[in-house]
Design a protein around this motif. Sequence first.
Motif, PDB file in Angstrom:
ATOM      1  N   ARG A 210      12.016  36.246  24.268  1.00 48.38           N
ATOM      2  CA  ARG A 210      10.899  37.113  23.909  1.00 48.38           C
ATOM      3  C   ARG A 210       9.550  36.505  24.304  1.00 48.38           C
ATOM      4  N   VAL A 211       9.520  35.212  24.617  1.00 49.56           N
ATOM      5  CA  VAL A 211       8.263  34.590  25.057  1.00 49.56           C
ATOM      6  C   VAL A 211       7.735  35.303  26.293  1.00 49.56           C
ATOM      7  N   ALA A 212       8.609  35.560  27.244  1.00 50.21           N
ATOM      8  CA  ALA A 212       8.195  36.242  28.474  1.00 50.21           C
ATOM      9  C   ALA A 212       7.791  37.678  28.215  1.00 50.21           C
ATOM     10  N   MET A 213       8.315  38.289  27.149  1.00 48.76           N
ATOM     11  CA  MET A 213       7.901  39.648  26.793  1.00 48.76           C
ATOM     12  C   MET A 213       6.437  39.687  26.362  1.00 48.76           C
ATOM     13  N   VAL A 214       5.946  38.550  25.863  1.00 47.28           N
ATOM     14  CA  VAL A 214       4.534  38.440  25.492  1.00 47.28           C
ATOM     15  C   VAL A 214       3.700  38.009  26.691  1.00 47.28           C
ATOM     16  N   SER A 215       4.127  36.938  27.348  1.00 51.17           N
ATOM     17  CA  SER A 215       3.301  36.355  28.419  1.00 51.17           C
ATOM     18  C   SER A 215       3.243  37.218  29.674  1.00 51.17           C
ATOM     19  N   LYS A 216       4.133  38.212  29.796  1.00 55.11           N
ATOM     20  CA  LYS A 216       4.050  39.100  30.961  1.00 55.11           C
ATOM     21  C   LYS A 216       2.739  39.885  30.967  1.00 55.11           C
ATOM     22  N   TYR A 217       2.100  39.990  29.810  1.00 57.04           N
ATOM     23  CA  TYR A 217       0.817  40.677  29.713  1.00 57.04           C
ATOM     24  C   TYR A 217      -0.369  39.749  29.982  1.00 57.04           C
ATOM     25  N   PHE A 218      -0.118  38.439  30.089  1.00 59.61           N
ATOM     26  CA  PHE A 218      -1.197  37.497  30.347  1.00 59.61           C
ATOM     27  C   PHE A 218      -1.766  37.734  31.752  1.00 59.61           C
ATOM     28  N   ASP A 219      -3.058  37.500  31.903  1.00 61.23           N
ATOM     29  CA  ASP A 219      -3.691  37.553  33.223  1.00 61.23           C
ATOM     30  C   ASP A 219      -3.329  36.322  34.041  1.00 61.23           C
TER      31      ASP A 219
ATOM     32  N   ASN B   4       6.183  42.224  11.284  1.00 59.37           N
ATOM     33  CA  ASN B   4       7.588  42.578  11.405  1.00 59.37           C
ATOM     34  C   ASN B   4       7.783  43.943  12.042  1.00 59.37           C
ATOM     35  N   ALA B   5       8.557  43.976  13.112  1.00 60.12           N
ATOM     36  CA  ALA B   5       8.987  45.241  13.692  1.00 60.12           C
ATOM     37  C   ALA B   5      10.238  45.663  12.928  1.00 60.12           C
ATOM     38  N   ILE B   6      10.152  46.754  12.188  1.00 55.21           N
ATOM     39  CA  ILE B   6      11.283  47.204  11.373  1.00 55.21           C
ATOM     40  C   ILE B   6      12.292  47.928  12.271  1.00 55.21           C
TER      41      ILE B   6
ATOM     42  N   ASP C 239       7.896  45.769  21.567  1.00 58.22           N
ATOM     43  CA  ASP C 239       6.897  45.706  22.632  1.00 58.22           C
ATOM     44  C   ASP C 239       5.571  46.317  22.179  1.00 58.22           C
ATOM     45  N   SER C 240       5.625  47.418  21.443  1.00 57.91           N
ATOM     46  CA  SER C 240       4.386  48.044  20.966  1.00 57.91           C
ATOM     47  C   SER C 240       3.663  47.131  19.984  1.00 57.91           C
ATOM     48  N   LEU C 241       4.418  46.362  19.190  1.00 61.57           N
ATOM     49  CA  LEU C 241       3.799  45.402  18.268  1.00 61.57           C
ATOM     50  C   LEU C 241       3.164  44.258  19.047  1.00 61.57           C
ATOM     51  N   ILE C 242       3.819  43.791  20.094  1.00 60.90           N
ATOM     52  CA  ILE C 242       3.258  42.726  20.935  1.00 60.90           C
ATOM     53  C   ILE C 242       1.915  43.143  21.510  1.00 60.90           C
ATOM     54  N   VAL C 243       1.859  44.336  22.093  1.00 58.31           N
ATOM     55  CA  VAL C 243       0.620  44.818  22.711  1.00 58.31           C
ATOM     56  C   VAL C 243      -0.485  44.958  21.661  1.00 58.31           C
TER      57      VAL C 243
END
Length: 284
Positions: A38-47, A254-256, A274-278
């Motif tokens: 899931r780290v990459a699911m967050v960092s994929k949005y990094f510039d 928490n994403a329920i 993903d919506s919580l990450i954004v």
Amino acid sequence: MVIPESELIINKNGTIYHLNLQPEHISDTIITVGDPDRVAMVSKYFDEIEVQVAKREFVTHTGYYKGKRLTVISTGMGTDNIDILMNELDALVNIDFQSREVNEEKISLKIVRIGTSGSLQSDIPLGSHLASHYAVGLDSLMEFYPLQQNENEESITKALQEQLGVGFRPYCVNGSKSLIEKIAFDMVPGNTLTCPGFYAPQGRVLRGGLRNPDLLKVYQDFRVCDFRITNFEMETAGYYAMGRLLGHEMLSLNAIVANRISQEFASNAEEVIDSLIVKVLDRI
């Protein structure tokens, strides 16, 4: 006081023992996730990503999102891993690795957990984003730390101990009010139960059985005034307790993706996460 080599273990490359990080590898604002993938699911949005480090279940990416430097790191599951994570993050910013002494001026990290969780109440639907205003721990981590609780927290843990009929006292800690106001102002407010396992401690029965067949109902029905348990998972209480002990701001979101009362599991769990990450990235 000089901290001995056996207590603060520094690798030959100058990194902290488990996380394999040097102080300059992390930001003072950190997002944590359980699953290393899931780290990459967050960092994929990094510039831009400037640091990528992986050791065991601890995967770290540090980079920039809309000009702000952020770190995202995975923890694996359970409060035993949170004990390692929080102590080593604190050491990175508050202990001098050369002198092995605690810095006179302390840095307070801002740490936001993004995780999945199951709802314990029928009025908290699948797909919700829930912020843990309080967390209650059923694990034994705080048996080894001098955690201070207020009168309200003590009353909650005493009542839960009695309801569960167990020989140990749970612990209860609040999350960061400032982070709740900044990031979670429109999320479902909740009180999260942190369990020391995924199966029997969360009322699941496979082949191992369950000592208390009414465990799930005990969790669901538990009340102290207007305090109720809304959801459960395996890390939040450890985060909140270590944050209080070490002086860091901590918020668990928490994403329920499951409702244990209606016995439903979200078919779009990855979309909910993903919506919580954004949302967190845009607000943090």
